[in-house]
Motif scaffolding. Structure first.
Motif, PDB file in Angstrom:
ATOM      1  N   LEU A 108       0.838  -1.223   0.000  1.00  0.00           N
ATOM      2  CA  LEU A 108       0.000   0.000   0.000  1.00  0.00           C
ATOM      3  C   LEU A 108       0.875   1.277   0.000  1.00  0.00           C
ATOM      4  CD1 LEU A 108      -2.826  -1.015   2.496  1.00  0.00           C
ATOM      5  CD2 LEU A 108      -2.987  -0.793  -0.005  1.00  0.00           C
ATOM      6  N   GLU A 109       1.915   1.174   0.797  1.00  0.00           N
ATOM      7  CA  GLU A 109       2.797   2.362   0.874  1.00  0.00           C
ATOM      8  C   GLU A 109       3.519   2.571  -0.450  1.00  0.00           C
ATOM      9  OE1 GLU A 109       5.366   1.732   4.125  1.00  0.00           O
ATOM     10  OE2 GLU A 109       3.839   2.193   5.671  1.00  0.00           O
ATOM     11  N   ASN A 110       3.850   1.442  -1.090  1.00  0.00           N
ATOM     12  CA  ASN A 110       4.534   1.553  -2.374  1.00  0.00           C
ATOM     13  C   ASN A 110       3.626   2.183  -3.413  1.00  0.00           C
ATOM     14  OD1 ASN A 110       6.480   1.274  -4.358  1.00  0.00           O
ATOM     15  ND2 ASN A 110       5.934  -0.866  -4.834  1.00  0.00           N
ATOM     16  N   GLU A 111       2.344   1.743  -3.405  1.00  0.00           N
ATOM     17  CA  GLU A 111       1.398   2.328  -4.351  1.00  0.00           C
ATOM     18  C   GLU A 111       1.209   3.825  -4.077  1.00  0.00           C
ATOM     19  OE1 GLU A 111      -2.164   0.132  -4.148  1.00  0.00           O
ATOM     20  OE2 GLU A 111      -1.347  -1.686  -5.115  1.00  0.00           O
ATOM     21  N   ASP A 112       1.125   4.085  -2.797  1.00  0.00           N
ATOM     22  CA  ASP A 112       0.953   5.513  -2.453  1.00  0.00           C
ATOM     23  C   ASP A 112       2.174   6.315  -2.867  1.00  0.00           C
ATOM     24  OD1 ASP A 112      -0.477   7.717  -1.149  1.00  0.00           O
ATOM     25  OD2 ASP A 112       1.121   7.592   0.379  1.00  0.00           O
ATOM     26  N   ALA A 113       3.329   5.742  -2.686  1.00  0.00           N
ATOM     27  CA  ALA A 113       4.549   6.448  -3.080  1.00  0.00           C
ATOM     28  C   ALA A 113       4.608   6.634  -4.580  1.00  0.00           C
ATOM     29  CB  ALA A 113       5.777   5.686  -2.578  1.00  0.00           C
ATOM     30  N   GLU A 114       4.145   5.560  -5.334  1.00  0.00           N
ATOM     31  CA  GLU A 114       4.126   5.707  -6.792  1.00  0.00           C
ATOM     32  C   GLU A 114       3.198   6.842  -7.223  1.00  0.00           C
ATOM     33  OE1 GLU A 114       3.109   1.916  -8.371  1.00  0.00           O
ATOM     34  OE2 GLU A 114       5.107   1.046  -8.010  1.00  0.00           O
ATOM     35  N   ARG A 115       2.022   6.851  -6.555  1.00  0.00           N
ATOM     36  CA  ARG A 115       1.075   7.918  -6.919  1.00  0.00           C
ATOM     37  C   ARG A 115       1.673   9.304  -6.639  1.00  0.00           C
ATOM     38  NH1 ARG A 115      -2.659   4.342  -4.635  1.00  0.00           N
ATOM     39  NH2 ARG A 115      -2.598   5.516  -2.678  1.00  0.00           N
ATOM     40  N   ARG A 116       2.334   9.423  -5.498  1.00  0.00           N
ATOM     41  CA  ARG A 116       2.924  10.706  -5.153  1.00  0.00           C
ATOM     42  C   ARG A 116       4.026  11.077  -6.125  1.00  0.00           C
ATOM     43  NH1 ARG A 116       2.648   8.819   0.205  1.00  0.00           N
ATOM     44  NH2 ARG A 116       4.902   8.454   0.217  1.00  0.00           N
ATOM     45  N   VAL A 117       4.808  10.056  -6.517  1.00  0.00           N
ATOM     46  CA  VAL A 117       5.893  10.338  -7.459  1.00  0.00           C
ATOM     47  C   VAL A 117       5.326  10.768  -8.798  1.00  0.00           C
ATOM     48  CG1 VAL A 117       7.749   9.261  -8.783  1.00  0.00           C
ATOM     49  CG2 VAL A 117       7.573   8.850  -6.334  1.00  0.00           C
ATOM     50  N   GLU A 118       4.270  10.050  -9.207  1.00  0.00           N
ATOM     51  CA  GLU A 118       3.659  10.415 -10.476  1.00  0.00           C
ATOM     52  C   GLU A 118       3.084  11.847 -10.415  1.00  0.00           C
ATOM     53  OE1 GLU A 118       0.818   7.467 -11.341  1.00  0.00           O
ATOM     54  OE2 GLU A 118       2.292   5.905 -11.868  1.00  0.00           O
ATOM     55  N   ALA A 119       2.420  12.115  -9.263  1.00  0.00           N
ATOM     56  CA  ALA A 119       1.854  13.483  -9.116  1.00  0.00           C
ATOM     57  C   ALA A 119       2.964  14.526  -9.091  1.00  0.00           C
ATOM     58  CB  ALA A 119       1.015  13.575  -7.826  1.00  0.00           C
ATOM     59  N   ALA A 120       4.073  14.172  -8.394  1.00  0.00           N
ATOM     60  CA  ALA A 120       5.180  15.137  -8.336  1.00  0.00           C
ATOM     61  C   ALA A 120       5.790  15.341  -9.705  1.00  0.00           C
ATOM     62  CB  ALA A 120       6.236  14.660  -7.351  1.00  0.00           C
ATOM     63  N   LEU A 121       5.903  14.206 -10.443  1.00  0.00           N
ATOM     64  CA  LEU A 121       6.454  14.365 -11.783  1.00  0.00           C
ATOM     65  C   LEU A 121       5.543  15.199 -12.675  1.00  0.00           C
ATOM     66  CD1 LEU A 121       7.814  10.708 -12.389  1.00  0.00           C
ATOM     67  CD2 LEU A 121       9.127  12.801 -11.953  1.00  0.00           C
ATOM     68  N   ALA A 122       4.210  14.944 -12.502  1.00  0.00           N
ATOM     69  CA  ALA A 122       3.260  15.713 -13.324  1.00  0.00           C
ATOM     70  C   ALA A 122       3.318  17.205 -12.975  1.00  0.00           C
ATOM     71  CB  ALA A 122       1.844  15.164 -13.121  1.00  0.00           C
ATOM     72  N   SER A 123       3.391  17.495 -11.682  1.00  0.00           N
ATOM     73  CA  SER A 123       3.451  18.914 -11.262  1.00  0.00           C
ATOM     74  C   SER A 123       4.752  19.565 -11.731  1.00  0.00           C
ATOM     75  CB  SER A 123       3.318  19.021  -9.744  1.00  0.00           C
ATOM     76  OG  SER A 123       4.406  18.334  -9.108  1.00  0.00           O
ATOM     77  N   GLN A 124       5.829  18.772 -11.666  1.00  0.00           N
ATOM     78  CA  GLN A 124       7.092  19.343 -12.125  1.00  0.00           C
ATOM     79  C   GLN A 124       7.053  19.635 -13.621  1.00  0.00           C
ATOM     80  OE1 GLN A 124      10.226  16.701 -11.022  1.00  0.00           O
ATOM     81  NE2 GLN A 124      10.169  17.261  -8.806  1.00  0.00           N
ATOM     82  N   GLU A 125       6.417  18.725 -14.353  1.00  0.00           N
ATOM     83  CA  GLU A 125       6.300  18.976 -15.787  1.00  0.00           C
ATOM     84  C   GLU A 125       5.461  20.235 -16.053  1.00  0.00           C
ATOM     85  OE1 GLU A 125       4.738  15.518 -17.545  1.00  0.00           O
ATOM     86  OE2 GLU A 125       6.582  14.322 -17.306  1.00  0.00           O
ATOM     87  N   LYS A 126       4.369  20.368 -15.295  1.00  0.00           N
ATOM     88  CA  LYS A 126       3.508  21.544 -15.463  1.00  0.00           C
ATOM     89  C   LYS A 126       4.250  22.822 -15.118  1.00  0.00           C
ATOM     90  CE  LYS A 126      -1.013  23.355 -14.231  1.00  0.00           C
ATOM     91  NZ  LYS A 126      -2.246  23.148 -13.451  1.00  0.00           N
ATOM     92  N   VAL A 127       5.001  22.758 -13.987  1.00  0.00           N
ATOM     93  CA  VAL A 127       5.778  23.945 -13.579  1.00  0.00           C
ATOM     94  C   VAL A 127       6.820  24.277 -14.627  1.00  0.00           C
ATOM     95  CG1 VAL A 127       7.434  24.779 -11.881  1.00  0.00           C
ATOM     96  CG2 VAL A 127       5.351  23.632 -11.133  1.00  0.00           C
ATOM     97  N   ALA A 128       7.420  23.211 -15.163  1.00  0.00           N
ATOM     98  CA  ALA A 128       8.435  23.456 -16.181  1.00  0.00           C
ATOM     99  C   ALA A 128       7.823  24.087 -17.416  1.00  0.00           C
ATOM    100  CB  ALA A 128       9.135  22.131 -16.537  1.00  0.00           C
ATOM    101  N   GLN A 129       6.619  23.540 -17.765  1.00  0.00           N
ATOM    102  CA  GLN A 129       5.936  24.147 -18.908  1.00  0.00           C
ATOM    103  C   GLN A 129       5.583  25.615 -18.638  1.00  0.00           C
ATOM    104  OE1 GLN A 129       2.601  21.586 -19.765  1.00  0.00           O
ATOM    105  NE2 GLN A 129       3.880  19.904 -20.572  1.00  0.00           N
ATOM    106  N   ASP A 130       5.040  25.858 -17.418  1.00  0.00           N
ATOM    107  CA  ASP A 130       4.682  27.246 -17.057  1.00  0.00           C
ATOM    108  C   ASP A 130       5.915  28.138 -17.069  1.00  0.00           C
ATOM    109  OD1 ASP A 130       2.093  26.400 -16.809  1.00  0.00           O
ATOM    110  OD2 ASP A 130       2.156  26.239 -14.603  1.00  0.00           O
ATOM    111  N   GLN A 131       6.988  27.613 -16.486  1.00  0.00           N
ATOM    112  CA  GLN A 131       8.221  28.417 -16.453  1.00  0.00           C
ATOM    113  C   GLN A 131       8.725  28.692 -17.862  1.00  0.00           C
ATOM    114  OE1 GLN A 131      10.982  26.306 -13.991  1.00  0.00           O
ATOM    115  NE2 GLN A 131       9.987  26.973 -12.034  1.00  0.00           N
ATOM    116  N   LYS A 132       8.573  27.673 -18.701  1.00  0.00           N
ATOM    117  CA  LYS A 132       9.013  27.866 -20.062  1.00  0.00           C
ATOM    118  C   LYS A 132       8.178  28.926 -20.766  1.00  0.00           C
ATOM    119  CE  LYS A 132      10.055  25.205 -24.221  1.00  0.00           C
ATOM    120  NZ  LYS A 132       9.990  23.850 -24.853  1.00  0.00           N
TER     121      LYS A 132
END
Length: 502
Positions: A42-66
């Motif tokens: 369960l913790e692994n799944e939760d960590a995957e979800r968080r990583v995916e969300a973090a990656l998605a947010s980072q991509e969005k921030v990068a796009q916004d910054q760009k």
């Protein structure tokens, strides 16, 4: 966590005392690991979800910054273009200002050269300017002095001419001074000029004739002198048989005024707008009755006549003062009432006195000399003293209506006509009771000589000559007594009277 009870041995599980006794115990032993494993999953799944969300947010921030960096880059390029444009404008403005400065410097240099040439030309031309300027100033001052000298000389000549005309007309009119001892009498046209206090004892014919002559010669003299008398005098003319005089407030402020007492004076004049127009009432300089009788029968006419006599005396005194003629230094009232003396001094006496002393106009008749003392206020030669014919309303030189003339008139030591009329009325009223007379004749004349109270009555033939003293009265009484004794007159017809005892 509570361990499940074994379904076979029915005993509770214990890790140390009863381990692995049955499948249930084994299951219980493995249950904890399985729970930990599930939790880890369960913790692994939760960590995957968080990583995916973090990656998605980072991509969005990068796009916004760009995107932001792209916008900022565009803004920077626009700013750079604007700065380049402003810089080019500033450079162009600086080039233009530099060209204007160069042009201004060239213009200033040209002007400096022109000014230097003009300065050199002015220095060469103005070598003798101060001398020429002083010479022109002296010429202008001398010309001004000559003009002032000619003006003063013309004024002096005009004053002499006015005085000559006044004296000549007065002598032709019969104005003269008669002396009998210390007593002085004045006549005009063969009629005595009386003191205003003696009017109670004079006949109306004598008073009216004397005032008519005085008014005529006074108007003529004011015309020659070019002065306007304070109280306007109207001499006889068509439909105006006798002289009158206006009050100070009504003088020279009216149109045609009818003769007092005529039919035209009784009709109220009508103005252009249909309303009645006020016409001033002139004061008479004549009477038809003896003054005491007029005071009793017509008090208003008596008051008007006394006001007219006061206005006439005021005019004479004002004319004397305006021409610098001394007319007395005692009581102004007594001096003003002696109109014969004032009129004679104005027209004849003052000129006779001035001919016997040094001429007054010597200063103004002397040509101006360079460096002579000048008047501090006006910068002109010292003016002569005011004399006969000097001050007038007809010339600008010594003009009575100017500031100097107004100050000169303000210093006159004379009473106003109203005060003069009031005092004259009081004086005549106080002397009126003394005029109750009693006629005498025959032998009573000699008794009158002893009493010393015989005087002439108003009915005598020489009433117009005034009081000539006791000697004249005695002579007249003796003559009248001699003529009456020959004709045997009745009592009360001799014409001579004696005062009633008090």
């Amino acid at each position: 966590m509570d361990w499940m009870d074994c379904s076979i041995c029915r005993r509770p599980h214990h890790e140390e005392r009863l381990p692995f006794l049955c499948p249930m115990d084994a299951r219980n032993v493995l249950y904890g690991s399985r729970v930990e494993y599930a939790r880890a999953l369960l913790e692994n799944e939760d960590a995957e979800r968080r990583v995916e969300a973090a990656l998605a947010s980072q991509e969005k921030v990068a796009q916004d910054q760009k995107a932001e960096s792209r916008v900022h880059f565009d803004w920077l390029r626009a700013e750079e273009a604007a700065a380049v444009d402003r810089t080019s404008q500033i450079i162009a403005q600086a080039d233009r200002l530099r060209q204007e400065i160069q042009a201004a410097q060239q213009e200033i240099a040209a002007k400096k050269d022109a000014m230097a040439r003009k300065r050199s030309d002015l220095a060469s031309v103005s070598a003798g300017t101060r001398v020429r300027w002083n010479r022109q100033l002296d010429e202008a001052q001398r010309s001004t002095q000559r003009l002032k000298y000619k003006w003063n000389r013309s004024a002096d000549s005009m004053a002499d001419t006015r005085a000559f005309l006044c004296e000549g007309s007065a002598r032709l009119y019969g104005l003269r001074q008669l002396r009998k001892g210390s007593v002085k009498r004045y006549e005009i046209g063969g009629v005595e000029i009386f003191d205003l206090h003696a009017m109670n004892s004079l006949s109306p014919e004598v008073i009216s004739t004397s005032f008519a002559h005085i008014a005529h010669i006074l108007v003529l003299a004011s015309h020659y002198l070019g002065i306007r008398l304070p109280a306007e005098i109207t001499n006889p003319h068509a439909d105006y048989p006798r002289p009158t005089i206006f009050s100070l407030a009504s003088s020279y402020k009216h149109g045609a005024v009818p003769f007092p007492g005529s039919l035209a004076s009784q009709l109220a004049p009508v103005a252009d707008d249909g309303e009645q127009r006020h016409v001033p009432r002139p004061r008479p300089l004549f009477i038809d009755k003896a003054l005491p009788a007029l005071a009793k029968e017509d008090p208003s006419g008596y008051a008007l006549f006394l006001e007219g006599a006061s206005l006439l005396a005021y005019d004479i005194a004002w004319a004397c003062c305006s021409q610098g003629v001394w007319f007395g230094d005692k009581d102004p009232y007594e001096d003003m009432c002696n109109i014969g003396q004032n009129l004679w001094r104005l027209l004849i006496g003052d000129q006779l006195h001035r001919r016997s002393v040094e001429p007054t106009f010597s200063s103004s008749l002397t040509p101006p000399i360079a460096g002579s003392p000048k008047d501090e206020d006006h910068g002109e030669i010292t003016k002569p003293k005011s004399t006969m014919g000097r001050w007038s309303h007809a010339t600008l030189h010594s003009f009575l209506g100017g500031a100097e003339g107004t100050e000169f008139v303000r210093n006159f030591r004379i009473l106003s006509p109203l005060k003069l009329a009031d005092r004259l009325k009081t004086r005549l009223s106080s002397e009126a009771p003394m005029l109750e007379w009693e006629k005498i004749e025959g032998d009573e004349i000699e008794e009158g000589f002893d009493d010393g109270v015989l005087v002439r009555g108003p009915g005598s033939g020489s009433a117009g000559r005034g009081d000539l003293g006791v000697a004249a009265s005695v002579m007249s009484v003796r003559t009248a007594g001699a003529s009456d004794s020959a004709n045997t007159p009745t009592r009360g017809t001799s014409g001579w009277m004696r005062l009633k005892p008090r």
